[in-house]
Design a protein around this motif. Structure first.
Motif, PDB file in Angstrom:
ATOM      1  N   TRP A 112      -2.858  -9.785  -8.877  1.00 25.10           N
ATOM      2  CA  TRP A 112      -2.765  -8.336  -8.755  1.00 25.10           C
ATOM      3  C   TRP A 112      -3.787  -7.771  -7.783  1.00 25.10           C
ATOM      4  O   TRP A 112      -3.529  -6.775  -7.108  1.00 25.10           O
ATOM      5  N   GLU A 113      -4.967  -8.403  -7.710  1.00 26.83           N
ATOM      6  CA  GLU A 113      -6.029  -7.882  -6.848  1.00 26.83           C
ATOM      7  C   GLU A 113      -5.593  -7.851  -5.386  1.00 26.83           C
ATOM      8  O   GLU A 113      -6.136  -7.087  -4.587  1.00 26.83           O
ATOM      9  N   VAL A 114      -4.595  -8.663  -5.018  1.00 26.89           N
ATOM     10  CA  VAL A 114      -4.050  -8.666  -3.660  1.00 26.89           C
ATOM     11  C   VAL A 114      -2.757  -7.849  -3.593  1.00 26.89           C
ATOM     12  O   VAL A 114      -2.551  -7.072  -2.660  1.00 26.89           O
ATOM     13  N   HIS A 115      -1.908  -8.001  -4.584  1.00 26.10           N
ATOM     14  CA  HIS A 115      -0.610  -7.323  -4.569  1.00 26.10           C
ATOM     15  C   HIS A 115      -0.747  -5.797  -4.540  1.00 26.10           C
ATOM     16  O   HIS A 115       0.117  -5.108  -3.988  1.00 26.10           O
ATOM     17  N   LYS A 116      -1.815  -5.255  -5.103  1.00 23.86           N
ATOM     18  CA  LYS A 116      -1.964  -3.801  -5.115  1.00 23.86           C
ATOM     19  C   LYS A 116      -2.087  -3.236  -3.695  1.00 23.86           C
ATOM     20  O   LYS A 116      -1.621  -2.131  -3.412  1.00 23.86           O
ATOM     21  N   TYR A 117      -2.674  -4.032  -2.797  1.00 26.52           N
ATOM     22  CA  TYR A 117      -2.781  -3.584  -1.405  1.00 26.52           C
ATOM     23  C   TYR A 117      -1.414  -3.612  -0.720  1.00 26.52           C
ATOM     24  O   TYR A 117      -1.115  -2.758   0.122  1.00 26.52           O
ATOM     25  N   VAL A 118      -0.590  -4.575  -1.078  1.00 25.89           N
ATOM     26  CA  VAL A 118       0.750  -4.681  -0.505  1.00 25.89           C
ATOM     27  C   VAL A 118       1.641  -3.551  -1.010  1.00 25.89           C
ATOM     28  O   VAL A 118       2.468  -3.010  -0.271  1.00 25.89           O
ATOM     29  N   ILE A 119       1.465  -3.156  -2.274  1.00 25.99           N
ATOM     30  CA  ILE A 119       2.239  -2.048  -2.839  1.00 25.99           C
ATOM     31  C   ILE A 119       1.928  -0.749  -2.101  1.00 25.99           C
ATOM     32  O   ILE A 119       2.833   0.053  -1.813  1.00 25.99           O
ATOM     33  N   VAL A 120       0.658  -0.541  -1.775  1.00 26.20           N
ATOM     34  CA  VAL A 120       0.280   0.648  -0.986  1.00 26.20           C
ATOM     35  C   VAL A 120       1.006   0.628   0.358  1.00 26.20           C
ATOM     36  O   VAL A 120       1.526   1.652   0.811  1.00 26.20           O
ATOM     37  N   LYS A 121       1.070  -0.537   0.977  1.00 27.08           N
ATOM     38  CA  LYS A 121       1.795  -0.695   2.238  1.00 27.08           C
ATOM     39  C   LYS A 121       3.264  -0.310   2.064  1.00 27.08           C
ATOM     40  O   LYS A 121       3.844   0.375   2.927  1.00 27.08           O
ATOM     41  N   SER A 122       3.871  -0.703   0.954  1.00 28.81           N
ATOM     42  CA  SER A 122       5.280  -0.393   0.692  1.00 28.81           C
ATOM     43  C   SER A 122       5.520   1.107   0.628  1.00 28.81           C
ATOM     44  O   SER A 122       6.492   1.620   1.186  1.00 28.81           O
ATOM     45  N   PHE A 123       4.652   1.829  -0.062  1.00 28.04           N
ATOM     46  CA  PHE A 123       4.800   3.287  -0.179  1.00 28.04           C
ATOM     47  C   PHE A 123       4.648   3.966   1.185  1.00 28.04           C
ATOM     48  O   PHE A 123       5.399   4.899   1.507  1.00 28.04           O
ATOM     49  N   ILE A 124       3.697   3.510   1.980  1.00 24.95           N
ATOM     50  CA  ILE A 124       3.484   4.108   3.300  1.00 24.95           C
ATOM     51  C   ILE A 124       4.702   3.907   4.190  1.00 24.95           C
ATOM     52  O   ILE A 124       5.209   4.842   4.818  1.00 24.95           O
ATOM     53  N   VAL A 125       5.194   2.661   4.240  1.00 24.85           N
ATOM     54  CA  VAL A 125       6.337   2.344   5.105  1.00 24.85           C
ATOM     55  C   VAL A 125       7.585   3.085   4.648  1.00 24.85           C
ATOM     56  O   VAL A 125       8.333   3.642   5.470  1.00 24.85           O
ATOM     57  N   LEU A 126       7.827   3.115   3.349  1.00 24.59           N
ATOM     58  CA  LEU A 126       9.032   3.764   2.837  1.00 24.59           C
ATOM     59  C   LEU A 126       9.007   5.262   3.113  1.00 24.59           C
ATOM     60  O   LEU A 126      10.049   5.869   3.419  1.00 24.59           O
ATOM     61  N   SER A 127       7.840   5.878   3.029  1.00 27.43           N
ATOM     62  CA  SER A 127       7.720   7.306   3.356  1.00 27.43           C
ATOM     63  C   SER A 127       8.102   7.547   4.805  1.00 27.43           C
ATOM     64  O   SER A 127       8.834   8.494   5.127  1.00 27.43           O
ATOM     65  N   SER A 128       7.620   6.676   5.688  1.00 30.89           N
ATOM     66  CA  SER A 128       7.955   6.799   7.112  1.00 30.89           C
ATOM     67  C   SER A 128       9.441   6.588   7.335  1.00 30.89           C
ATOM     68  O   SER A 128      10.073   7.319   8.117  1.00 30.89           O
ATOM     69  N   TRP A 129      10.021   5.617   6.657  1.00 34.54           N
ATOM     70  CA  TRP A 129      11.442   5.323   6.827  1.00 34.54           C
ATOM     71  C   TRP A 129      12.336   6.462   6.352  1.00 34.54           C
ATOM     72  O   TRP A 129      13.302   6.822   7.023  1.00 34.54           O
ATOM     73  N   ILE A 130      12.038   7.020   5.191  1.00 41.34           N
ATOM     74  CA  ILE A 130      12.871   8.109   4.658  1.00 41.34           C
ATOM     75  C   ILE A 130      12.877   9.285   5.633  1.00 41.34           C
ATOM     76  O   ILE A 130      13.928   9.840   5.971  1.00 41.34           O
ATOM     77  N   LEU A 131      11.689   9.670   6.095  1.00 37.41           N
ATOM     78  CA  LEU A 131      11.590  10.772   7.054  1.00 37.41           C
ATOM     79  C   LEU A 131      12.298  10.421   8.359  1.00 37.41           C
ATOM     80  O   LEU A 131      13.041  11.229   8.918  1.00 37.41           O
ATOM     81  N   GLY A 132      12.072   9.201   8.838  1.00 35.00           N
ATOM     82  CA  GLY A 132      12.656   8.776  10.107  1.00 35.00           C
ATOM     83  C   GLY A 132      14.162   8.642  10.059  1.00 35.00           C
ATOM     84  O   GLY A 132      14.847   9.003  11.015  1.00 35.00           O
ATOM     85  N   TYR A 133      14.708   8.135   8.945  1.00 39.77           N
ATOM     86  CA  TYR A 133      16.158   7.974   8.818  1.00 39.77           C
ATOM     87  C   TYR A 133      16.862   9.332   8.840  1.00 39.77           C
ATOM     88  O   TYR A 133      17.886   9.503   9.511  1.00 39.77           O
ATOM     89  N   PHE A 134      16.326  10.298   8.100  1.00 42.86           N
ATOM     90  CA  PHE A 134      16.940  11.632   8.083  1.00 42.86           C
ATOM     91  C   PHE A 134      16.853  12.279   9.469  1.00 42.86           C
ATOM     92  O   PHE A 134      17.815  12.902   9.938  1.00 42.86           O
TER      93      PHE A 134
END
Length: 299
Positions: free
Chosen positions: A70-92
């Motif tokens: 988990w000590e590593v995966h939590k950093y990857v989860i943050v990456k997921s939220f950042i990328v998905l936010s960019s994608w949702i805005l960009g797709y629309f």
């Protein structure tokens, strides 16, 4: 080597934008994005499973996904939220704007990365690189002039704000990538952030799209949706590998990746028959000259 990988990633991203534009035309945005996350996850899932249960098959290769806690995966989860936010805005934004407008706007994203790289990582540019960045900034202002000829007012069009906001989130993601690549395995980050995005998209799809699916743009299956995932995953794989080089510069890699605008511009003109190409071509040429100066600056 890392610069050549950045150019390869740029070419792949250009085709990704083309397939994304085609998939979103007269189609529901969120289901397309959801399927993109699913297909991307399916591409990496075999590597995750093989690395976990038969590590001897992939150990020592660039496809190995380390098993971490988990000590590593939590950093990857943050990456997921950042990328998905960019994608949702960009797709629309991409759905409602010409590809020949979206591409050059995205090409200015590295300017934000540059500022962050200088402040956070202490990166410094030489004269050639500063010329390249300045040309990229100039191309953005010229693009706003071109957009007005198509009735697109950069100061009052909400879809322009969507694309700009997506670019800001993308810049944050790029800076975070450089940090992650200093500490984590590239394959670990790419494989798991795609998987986590599926779980994040499930409630978004259930709450925002499914209840209103009959009163909004309907979803239609298109085979290019699969190609979105294939080209994006390949482009990102090359990108992360480029950043894993110790001497790589995120400010330069990010700028070169925006060279994808060349591919998307050509297809926007030939495939989607978009308008006002002459003035947009001038903006594109500025971007290309900027790319050339960035290349000279790394020699």
């Amino acid at each position: 080597m890392w610069l050549l990988l950045a150019f390869l990633s740029a070419a792949l991203l250009g085709f990704y934008d083309v397939f994304k534009k085609h998939s979103l035309k007269d189609n529901a945005v969120l289901p397309v994005l959801f399927l993109n996350t699913i297909f991307s996850s399916l591409i990496f899932l075999p590597f995750i499973l093989l690395s976990a249960y038969t590590p001897e098959l992939l150990s020592g290769t660039m496809f190995y996904v380390p098993v971490v806690g988990w000590e590593v995966h939590k950093y990857v989860i943050v990456k997921s939220f950042i990328v998905l936010s960019s994608w949702i805005l960009g797709y629309f934004g991409m759905k409602h704007l010409p590809l020949t407008i979206v591409g050059p706007i995205n090409a200015t994203r590295p300017v934000m990365v540059l500022v962050g790289a200088m402040l956070i990582f202490g990166e410094r540019l030489n004269l050639y690189q500063w010329v390249g960045v300045s040309l990229a900034i100039l191309s953005f202002f010229m693009l706003s002039r071109s957009g007005k000829k198509e009735g697109i007012d950069f100061t009052h069009n909400k879809w322009i704000f969507f694309i700009v906001a997506a670019a800001v989130m993308g810049a944050i993601s790029g800076l975070y990538d450089k940090y992650l690549m200093r500490h984590l395995n590239p394959m670990l980050v790419q494989a798991w952030y795609n998987v986590y995005q599926v779980f994040i998209m499930c409630p978004i799809l259930a709450l925002l799209w499914y209840p209103k699916r009959k009163s909004t743009t309907p979803f239609h299956w298109k085979w290019t949706i699969i190609l979105i995932s294939v080209f994006l995953c390949t482009a990102d794989f090359v990108y992360f590998y480029a950043l894993s080089y110790q001497d790589s510069m995120i400010s330069i890699v990010s700028m070169v990746r925006r060279g994808s605008v060349v591919v998307s511009f050509l297809f926007g003109a030939l495939l989607f028959r978009e308008k006002n190409l002459k003035s947009k071509a001038i903006d594109l040429i500025l971007v290309l000259i900027g790319m050339f100066f960035l290349y000279l600056g790394t020699k």
